[in-house]
Design a protein around this motif. Structure first.
Motif, PDB file in Angstrom:
ATOM      1  N   LEU A 134      60.454-118.854  25.457  1.00 51.61           N
ATOM      2  CA  LEU A 134      59.523-119.064  24.496  1.00 51.61           C
ATOM      3  C   LEU A 134      60.083-118.888  23.158  1.00 51.61           C
ATOM      4  O   LEU A 134      59.620-119.480  22.068  1.00 51.61           O
ATOM      5  N   PHE A 135      60.888-117.982  22.972  1.00 49.34           N
ATOM      6  CA  PHE A 135      61.605-117.616  21.629  1.00 49.34           C
ATOM      7  C   PHE A 135      62.443-118.796  21.187  1.00 49.34           C
ATOM      8  O   PHE A 135      62.427-119.426  19.923  1.00 49.34           O
ATOM      9  N   ALA A 136      63.169-119.488  21.992  1.00 46.09           N
ATOM     10  CA  ALA A 136      64.005-120.887  21.703  1.00 46.09           C
ATOM     11  C   ALA A 136      63.005-121.998  21.450  1.00 46.09           C
ATOM     12  O   ALA A 136      63.248-122.825  20.490  1.00 46.09           O
ATOM     13  N   LEU A 137      61.947-122.113  22.069  1.00 39.22           N
ATOM     14  CA  LEU A 137      61.140-122.986  21.794  1.00 39.22           C
ATOM     15  C   LEU A 137      60.199-122.968  20.283  1.00 39.22           C
ATOM     16  O   LEU A 137      60.108-123.470  19.657  1.00 39.22           O
ATOM     17  N   ALA A 138      59.954-121.624  20.100  1.00 35.91           N
ATOM     18  CA  ALA A 138      59.479-121.312  18.568  1.00 35.91           C
ATOM     19  C   ALA A 138      60.551-121.672  17.644  1.00 35.91           C
ATOM     20  O   ALA A 138      60.120-121.995  16.597  1.00 35.91           O
ATOM     21  N   LEU A 139      61.625-121.155  17.963  1.00 33.08           N
ATOM     22  CA  LEU A 139      62.735-121.748  16.826  1.00 33.08           C
ATOM     23  C   LEU A 139      62.874-123.224  16.762  1.00 33.08           C
ATOM     24  O   LEU A 139      63.079-123.866  15.618  1.00 33.08           O
TER      25      LEU A 139
ATOM     26  N   LEU B 291      60.688-125.552  17.213  1.00 33.32           N
ATOM     27  CA  LEU B 291      59.407-125.979  16.575  1.00 33.32           C
ATOM     28  C   LEU B 291      59.675-125.679  15.098  1.00 33.32           C
ATOM     29  O   LEU B 291      58.969-126.493  14.144  1.00 33.32           O
ATOM     30  N   GLN B 292      59.901-124.689  14.722  1.00 31.84           N
ATOM     31  CA  GLN B 292      60.116-124.087  13.411  1.00 31.84           C
ATOM     32  C   GLN B 292      61.087-125.058  12.446  1.00 31.84           C
ATOM     33  O   GLN B 292      60.671-125.345  11.356  1.00 31.84           O
ATOM     34  N   ARG B 293      62.343-125.523  13.282  1.00 31.53           N
ATOM     35  CA  ARG B 293      63.311-126.210  12.432  1.00 31.53           C
ATOM     36  C   ARG B 293      62.644-127.693  12.399  1.00 31.53           C
ATOM     37  O   ARG B 293      62.976-128.523  11.635  1.00 31.53           O
ATOM     38  N   LEU B 294      61.767-128.078  13.387  1.00 27.91           N
ATOM     39  CA  LEU B 294      61.279-129.406  13.428  1.00 27.91           C
ATOM     40  C   LEU B 294      60.251-129.774  12.234  1.00 27.91           C
ATOM     41  O   LEU B 294      60.068-130.851  11.853  1.00 27.91           O
ATOM     42  N   TYR B 295      59.325-128.587  11.803  1.00 27.11           N
ATOM     43  CA  TYR B 295      58.374-128.743  11.113  1.00 27.11           C
ATOM     44  C   TYR B 295      58.755-128.115   9.868  1.00 27.11           C
ATOM     45  O   TYR B 295      58.491-127.472   9.221  1.00 27.11           O
TER      46      TYR B 295
END
Length: 60
Positions: A49-54, A56-60
């Protein structure tokens, strides 16, 4: 609900003492709290979940 005040119909003893197989089975059934989740699985889920949050943060 607890088994402290239950009386076994088979041996007439307190279920909490587990005198017969029926008592032991009832006591084990009463104290079962669901399937245990291994801590390693919980930790792996948090890392994902932490990796997905990071990501998504970089993509948007």
């Amino acid at each position: 609900m607890s088994c402290e005040h239950l009386i076994c119909a088979r041996c007439s003893g307190p279920v909490v003492e587990g005198r017969c197989p029926t008592c032991r089975n009832a006591r084990d059934h009463m104290h079962r709290h669901g399937p245990p989740i291994p801590p390693a699985l919980v930790l792996a889920g948090l890392v994902v979940l932490f990796a997905l949050a990071l990501l998504l943060q970089r993509l948007y």
